[in-house]
Every structure is written in structure tokens, then in C-alpha cells.
Design a protein around this motif. Structure first.
Motif, PDB file in Angstrom:
ATOM      1  N   UNK A 169      73.732  38.817  17.902  1.00 53.88           N
ATOM      2  CA  UNK A 169      74.164  40.107  17.360  1.00 53.88           C
ATOM      3  C   UNK A 169      74.584  40.054  15.897  1.00 53.88           C
ATOM      4  N   UNK A 170      74.513  38.881  15.250  1.00 54.15           N
ATOM      5  CA  UNK A 170      74.817  38.857  13.821  1.00 54.15           C
ATOM      6  C   UNK A 170      73.524  38.778  13.002  1.00 54.15           C
ATOM      7  N   UNK A 171      72.422  39.157  13.615  1.00 50.25           N
ATOM      8  CA  UNK A 171      71.132  39.331  12.941  1.00 50.25           C
ATOM      9  C   UNK A 171      70.463  38.025  12.518  1.00 50.25           C
ATOM     10  N   UNK A 172      70.773  36.926  13.191  1.00 51.41           N
ATOM     11  CA  UNK A 172      69.941  35.738  12.999  1.00 51.41           C
ATOM     12  C   UNK A 172      68.577  36.023  13.602  1.00 51.41           C
TER      13      UNK A 172
ATOM     14  N   UNK B 172      67.534  47.954   8.725  1.00 51.46           N
ATOM     15  CA  UNK B 172      67.445  49.416   8.817  1.00 51.46           C
ATOM     16  C   UNK B 172      66.377  49.940   7.856  1.00 51.46           C
ATOM     17  N   UNK B 173      66.329  49.375   6.667  1.00 55.17           N
ATOM     18  CA  UNK B 173      65.366  49.826   5.674  1.00 55.17           C
ATOM     19  C   UNK B 173      63.931  49.482   6.079  1.00 55.17           C
TER      20      UNK B 173
ATOM     21  N   UNK C  33      75.881  50.588  13.464  1.00 53.97           N
ATOM     22  CA  UNK C  33      75.879  51.493  12.319  1.00 53.97           C
ATOM     23  C   UNK C  33      74.491  51.648  11.705  1.00 53.97           C
ATOM     24  N   UNK C  34      74.000  52.870  11.679  1.00 55.69           N
ATOM     25  CA  UNK C  34      72.725  53.157  11.025  1.00 55.69           C
ATOM     26  C   UNK C  34      71.483  52.888  11.852  1.00 55.69           C
TER      27      UNK C  34
ATOM     28  N   UNK D  26      63.145  36.971   4.132  1.00 52.59           N
ATOM     29  CA  UNK D  26      64.488  36.400   4.023  1.00 52.59           C
ATOM     30  C   UNK D  26      64.468  34.881   4.123  1.00 52.59           C
TER      31      UNK D  26
ATOM     32  N   UNK E  48      69.458  34.541   8.534  1.00 55.08           N
ATOM     33  CA  UNK E  48      70.312  35.638   8.975  1.00 55.08           C
ATOM     34  C   UNK E  48      70.001  36.842   8.083  1.00 55.08           C
ATOM     35  N   UNK E  49      69.646  37.962   8.681  1.00 50.75           N
ATOM     36  CA  UNK E  49      69.228  39.125   7.901  1.00 50.75           C
ATOM     37  C   UNK E  49      70.398  40.050   7.602  1.00 50.75           C
ATOM     38  N   UNK E  50      70.224  40.823   6.532  1.00 49.36           N
ATOM     39  CA  UNK E  50      71.206  41.857   6.218  1.00 49.36           C
ATOM     40  C   UNK E  50      70.959  43.067   7.098  1.00 49.36           C
ATOM     41  N   UNK E  51      72.061  43.691   7.537  1.00 53.29           N
ATOM     42  CA  UNK E  51      71.934  44.877   8.379  1.00 53.29           C
ATOM     43  C   UNK E  51      71.108  45.946   7.672  1.00 53.29           C
ATOM     44  N   UNK E  52      71.424  46.173   6.397  1.00 55.69           N
ATOM     45  CA  UNK E  52      70.733  47.263   5.715  1.00 55.69           C
ATOM     46  C   UNK E  52      69.255  46.966   5.508  1.00 55.69           C
ATOM     47  N   UNK E  53      68.947  45.674   5.398  1.00 54.47           N
ATOM     48  CA  UNK E  53      67.531  45.313   5.252  1.00 54.47           C
ATOM     49  C   UNK E  53      66.758  45.671   6.522  1.00 54.47           C
TER      50      UNK E  53
END
Lengths: 321, 347
Positions: free
Chosen positions: A207-210, A250-251, A275-276, A234, A243-248
Motif C-alpha cells: 500500500x505504499x506504492x512499491x 493518478x496522473x 486520495x484522488x 521510475x 516506489x512510485x509517487x501517488x500523484x504519478x
């Protein structure tokens, strides 16, 4: 870094018995080759032992057919059984949960203890990493040890299967298994690539986007099917598990989300609450596929059943969407 | 920065407008950068207008898509606010502990907050509960460890700060030992646990922010109110008592406030190290040794520092993330050394 890699490789495990189509063939092969070098092919086969294999800890010579193998790697355990060396295995580590027949013990692959390993009187030990001193310790008492690090590519996985075949007296069977896998993978690629190529995916490890990039074994399988992995951008250094950025995420709005962390309580319902994320097309279209964290993190013949299953689910999504 | 450092021979006892406004300015700048910059580039003028649009009662047309708006408000904004809260809490907690214990290396981690939270999180990952429950377990672990430290410290008979710190060291070592044992037994949870320990603001949303606000506000308020007493404590327990200060009361109010807030912060953000040491000391070296100055300035500069560190953690290797705990140590430690050296040379 090894921690991530190790955790990915040790996750858990289940096997899909010989993967669908291959079962009959591979059993036959195993029977043929279980007697040393008795095959009727015209190829000139050297005597099976002493066998020499090239592995991460250098060239290892195995003098006689091993009869007391210890595997401290869940993938190696699966591969040993797949090449037909299962009956020679006397102990496997606590994470080796497949196949059922594997003699699971409380030996640890992560914190291996030399004395506990030696108490089984092994004549071959297969490990996936050495925390320090293990290889030297085993070599000091003349127990051959094969260091087979986590596969980072399909070629690595094939090599490991062949090496385990050769080292255990099942070299033909190992090679045949690899040929089967190659053929099966080729077939799958032919079947599905047209339908799913270009589909963008995000494979979530936790859940931390790894995630996994194409520089990992699993990522290479995805890449082979023509899937576009959003984690690749990445991972310029080819580490394999960025590990990816959340906003990445979503984008990028991936078409399909592969969820290997359902065990952490994640599901399409919890993804919606992030979120998002509620507007992501994969979530709106229900294109969230839960994958088995064991099978998807190991490099074994079971990978083929796994990747076929994923490919078919994605093809359904693409057709439905 | 040096312009704020010297007020002649006698240093002012309240921060004064310049350092405080500089602190606020730095924090605001960090927040704006945190909102406008990131791995996904948003059109600058549109994002700028969208920020004004968010102010209640003001409507500004902006050209951002729905996705870009959600990146701005649902991903970056809570992260920036969370970074501010966590940074402020860790920094002021560190300042408070250093004052109460008259020990320049003290911070809430010392009494077992970090080790207890780490143990709680490890248990959570081992059992396989959801991330919300991991947060609760980490918080309970932190509070439990500090409570144990307190009981042990008291049972040692004397009520000095040294007994408490020693008890904290013992409890931390014990909690860390259990944590390491659990990790060895459940090696499959290693990655989750390490990700948690290195600190994460990666996944925070408004829900987590809402959970931390009350702790941060109450603790910040309490410590601010006691900042004068912290100065008095600096002369020693007996002397402070002779000056009419209820030493134990002050100590426990401050320790309790700092500990609760730090436990709440680390349970959502992970073990972000160094902030509690670096920020108060940097403030101290650049302005004044008075806690009437250090406490308020630690709050604003702590917030600014962590927001900036978080911006680095998501942009340096974008679109991948760098754990924020690594950024704070990697950037913070050398920066701190530079401050130490330059101040040492001047005096």
C-alpha cells in the motif's frame, strides 16, 4: 536494497501443478531421465556426475548425485520439484509452501543457521542469499552450496531451472522444462499480444506504492505481453522494485491495476478511498485484478499459469471496456 | 540567515518579529513549492489560480483537469499539511525534551517513542492488519513504551532526569530486541516494516491529517505556554524549585504533551529521524539559547524543514519516491554540521 528484493522473493507460495498443459510431458521426461543418462538420443551426453555448474558463488562441482538436498529458497524448492528432484529434497525453509510434498521445516532462508542446516546432513544446499559466512561454513565441511539470487529476468529463471536440473542429476528434464516454458510463453504471446498490447498497467506490491518495473522477472513477463508498465519511468537504474509517487500513479491513470497486496487488506473498495483515486479509469471500469503474492513473486514454472491467467483477465477487460 | 543571529551582546528573550516572520515566510514558501512542484508537472499559472479558487468565498477560473485538481487537493495538499504538522511536532518535541532534561541530545525518541512505535507497527504487519490498524498499534506501542519507561524510572527511586533517560534507553533496547526477533520470524514482512520505519508521507490523505491536528495543536499550545518555565529549568532542578517553579509538574506536562504528539505523528508518518535534534539546535545556534525563542521558532522551522524534505523525497528520483527519513538525515546532518562549524568559528 537486498531487503526489498528478498522480501519480494520470499513472500509466500502456491504451485499450479505443472501448469495446465505441461504436466503430462514433463512427468514423462522426468521418468526417462531419472536413471542416469540412459536416454536414447544421439546427442553425446557426458556422465551426469561429477557435475559442474556456474552459479553466483562461482563454479561448483558436485561429485555424486545428491540425495539430501536442502533448499532455503521458495523458488528453488518449486524448481527442484519441477525438474523431478523432489524425492532428493530432505528439508526446505519456512517460506517454501509449495508444493505440498515439500518437507517444510523451521529453517530460515533469511537468517540461516549453519548448525541447524548441518544437522540435516545435507549433500547439497541451495540458497538465495548469504547473510555472511554461510557459503564459507558449508564449504568448510565440504557441502556444495548453490547461491541462486532472485531472478531479475526470464533468462535468469531459465538458467536457475537448468542449473538445478544439472546439479541434481536431472539435466535433461531441466532443459526440457525450460523448452516447454519457452514454447508455452511463445504461444501465449502469440495468442494475446494483439488483444492487450499497449494496455497500461500498475502492479502494486504494497500500500505504499512499491511496484515492479520491467527490470524484474515479473516485469519482463508483462513487457513480453506488450503491456506498458507505468513503473518503468521510475526505475532508470534497473533496480526492479521502485516506489512510485501517488500523484504519478493518478496522473498516469493506468488501464489495469494488478494488486499483489490483497493480503494487506487492499481491494478495489479500499483503492477507491485513497486520495484522488476514485476517478481512476481502472477503478471505474473494475479493472483491478488481485494476484497471488507468492506465485507472482517467484520465478518458477508456475509463473506461466499465472501470467496466462493475468493476460486472459486483461484481455477480458480490454474486450469488455 | 545571519542577520537574525546577532542582537548585539544581549540576546533578545522573545523571538522578535524578524525571525518569526522569516520562519513563517520560509514555511509558506515551502508549502507553495510543495503544492506547485512534484513529479507530475501542473501548468504553473493554472495551479496558482486553482489555489486561490480554493479559498472559501473566492472563485477563480482555472484550466486544470479533474485529475490535476485531485493531485493538487487530495494528494499534495494533505501531504504538505501533514509534513508541516509532523515537522512542527517533532521539532518542538525535541526542543521541549532538551529543555526538560537539560540534555542536548534528548528528544521523544529517547524515552521509547520510536522503538515502541516500531514494535507496534511490526506486530501489525506480522499479524497482517490494515494500515489504519497499524497506525493504532504504532501509537499504542509508543505510549506503552513511554509508560513503561516512566514506571521503571520512578521505581529506580530517585526522580532525576537521568533515571528516566536510562530507563528509556533500556526500554528502547528491549522493544527493539523484540521487534528484531519478530522480523526474523516473519521475514516476509521485512519490506513493509522497513518502508514504515524509513518514514512515509506517501499515502497520507485528509483523514490522517484530521487525526493528527488535535494532538499537534494541544501539544504545541502546552509547550508554548511552558516555554518560560523551560528557561527556568535550565538553571537546575533545585535552583528552579527555589525560584518557585513546580519542577515536576512542568516536567510532566511538557513530557506528556511532547510524547503524545510525537507518538501520534510517528504512527502516521513513520520514524522520521533527526528533525527533533537538528531543528531546535539550528534555531538555538542562530538565534538564542532561550526557550522563549527556541520553542516558537522550532515549530515554524520544523514545519518548513519537513515540507521541504518531503518535496525532495518525491522529486529527486521522480516519479519514484525516496523515503523521507533518508532525506531528513541525508540533508539534515550535513546542514547541521555546517551550522555548527560556522557558529563555532564566529564565537
Amino acid at each position: 536494497m537486498f531487503i526489498k528484493r528478498f522480501a519480494v522473493s520470499t513472500a509466500f507460495l502456491l504451485f499450479v501443478a505443472g501448469c495446465s498443459t505441461g504436466t503430462g510431458d514433463s512427468t514423462t521426461t522426468i521418468e526417462l531421465t531419472s536413471g542416469p543418462a540412459g536416454s536414447s538420443t544421439t546427442l553425446e551426453l557426458p556422465p551426469a556426475f561429477p557435475a559442474t555448474v556456474q552459479v553466483a558463488n562461482g563454479e561448483v562441482v558436485i561429485e555424486a548425485m545428491p540425495e539430501a538436498i536442502i533448499s532455503l529458497s521458495p523458488s528453488a524448492t518449486e524448481n527442484l520439484f519441477a525438474v523431478g528432484a523432489g524425492t532428493q529434497v530432505i528439508a526446505v525453509d519456512d517460506q517454501s509452501n509449495f508444493p505440498e510434498a515439500a518437507p517444510r521445516t523451521d529453517l530460515s532462508g533469511f537468517t540461516p543457521n549453519l548448525e541447524s542446516i548441518l544437522s540435516y546432513e545435507p549433500d547439497l544446499v541451495v540458497i538465495t542469499f548469504d547473510p555472511g559466512g554461510l557459503i564459507e561454513g558449508l564449504e568448510a565441511v565440504d557441502v556444495p552450496v548453490l547461491l541462486l539470487p532472485s531472478a531479475t529476468s526470464i533468462a535468469d529463471a531459465y538458467d536457475e531451472i537448468k542449473v538445478l536440473g544439472t546439479a541434481t542429476g536431472h539435466s535433461r528434464s531441466g532443459q526440457d522444462l525450460v523448452t516447454d516454458m519457452e514454447n508455452e510463453l511463445g504461444l501465449l504471446v502469440e495468442e494475446v499480444t494483439d488483444q492487450i498490447a499497449g494496455t497500461t498497467i500498475y502492479h502494486e506490491l504494497d500500500p505504499t506504492y512499491y511496484s515492479v518495473s520491467s527490470s524484474s522477472y515479473l516485469g519482463e513477463l508483462y513487457q513480453l505481453l506488450g503491456l506498458v508498465n507505468i513503473a518503468d519511468a521510475a526505475d532508470p537504474d534497473g533496480f526492479g522494485y521502485p516506489q512510485l509517487s501517488a500523484e504519478y500513479i493518478v496522473d498516469q491513470d493506468p488501464d489495469v491495476i494488478l494488486l499483489a497486496d490483497a493480503g494487506f487488506g487492499e481491494s478495489i473498495e479500499t483503492l477507491k478511498l485513497r486520495p484522488g483515486w476514485s476517478g481512476l479509469s481502472a477503478i471505474l471500469n473494475g479493472a483491478v485484478i488481485e494476484v497471488d503474492p507468492d506465485v507472482s513473486s517467484r520465478w518458477t514454472p508456475r509463473s506461466l499459469g499465472f501470467i496466462r491467467d493475468v493476460a486472459e483477465k486483461i484481455a477480458d477487460q480490454v474486450a469488455g471496456g | 540567515m545571519k542577520t537574525i543571529a546577532r542582537g548585539g551582546g544581549i540576546r533578545p528573550a522573545s523571538p522578535g518579529w524578524l525571525p518569526i516572520s522569516l520562519g513563517f515566510g520560509t514555511w509558506l514558501a515551502a508549502c507553495l513549492a510543495g503544492l506547485l512542484l512534484g513529479p507530475v508537472s501542473l501548468p504553473f499559472s493554472d495551479a496558482w489560480r486553482a489555489l486561490f479558487d480554493a479559498i472559501p468565498g473566492i472563485h477563480v477560473d482555472h484550466g486544470l483537469s479533474a485529475t490535476q485538481v485531485s493531485i493538487l487537493y487530495e494528494i499534495r495538499a494533505p501531504r504538505v499539511i501533514m509534513g508541516s504538522l509532523v515537522g512542527a511536532v517533532l521539532a518542538v518535541g525535541g526542543a521541549a525534551y532538551q529543555g526538560v532534561f537539560r540534555n542536548p541530545l534528548a528528544d521523544p525518541y529517547l524515552l521509547g517513542v520510536a522503538a515502541g512505535a516500531g514494535l507496534g507497527a511490526t506486530v501489525g504487519f506480522g499479524v497482517g492488519v490494515s494500515s489504519g490498524v497499524v497506525t493504532i498499534l504504532a501509537f499504542s506501542g509508543a505510549i506503552g513504551a513511554v509508560a513503561l519507561t516512566y514506571l521503571l524510572g520512578r521505581s529506580m527511586g530517585n526522580r532525576t532526569a537521568t533515571a528516566l533517560i536510562l530507563a528509556g534507553v533500556a526500554v528502547s533496547a528491549f522493544a527493539t530486541a523484540i521487534q528484531t526477533y519478530l522480523l526474523q520470524r516473519n521475514s516476509d514482512t521485512l519490506r513493509s516494516v522497513y518502508t514504515w520505519i524509513f518514514g512515509r508521507l506517501t499515502t497520507v490523505g485528509w483523514g490522517e491529517v484530521g487525526g493528527l491536528v488535535p494532538y499537534a495543536v494541544v501539544a504545541g499550545g502546552l509547550i508554548l505556554m511552558q516555554r518560560r518555565s523551560l528557561d527556568v529549568l535550565g538553571v537546575g532542578d533545585d535552583e528552579a524549585a527555589a525560584l518557585g517553579l513546580n519542577v515536576n509538574r512542568v516536567r510532566w506536562i511538557v513530557v506528556l504533551a511532547a510524547t503524545l504528539a510525537t507518538a501520534a505523528a510517528v504512527s502516521v508518518s513513520g520514524l522520521i529521524g533527526f528533525v527533533g535534534i537538528i531543528v531546535p539546535h539550528t534555531v538555538r545556534l542562530m538565534t538564542s539559547w532561550s526557550y522563549r525563542v527556541i520553542v516558537p521558532l522550532s515549530i515554524v522551522f520544523g514545519a518548513a524543514f519537513l515540507v521541504a524534505a518531503d518535496l525532495l523525497s518525491r522529486t529527486v528520483v521522480a516519479p519514484a519516491e525516496l523515503p523521507i527519513g533518508i532525506v531528513t538525515a541525508f540533508v539534515g546532518a550535513p546542514f547541521f554540521l555546517v551550522v555548527l562549524r560556522s557558529v563555532g568559528r564566529e564565537s
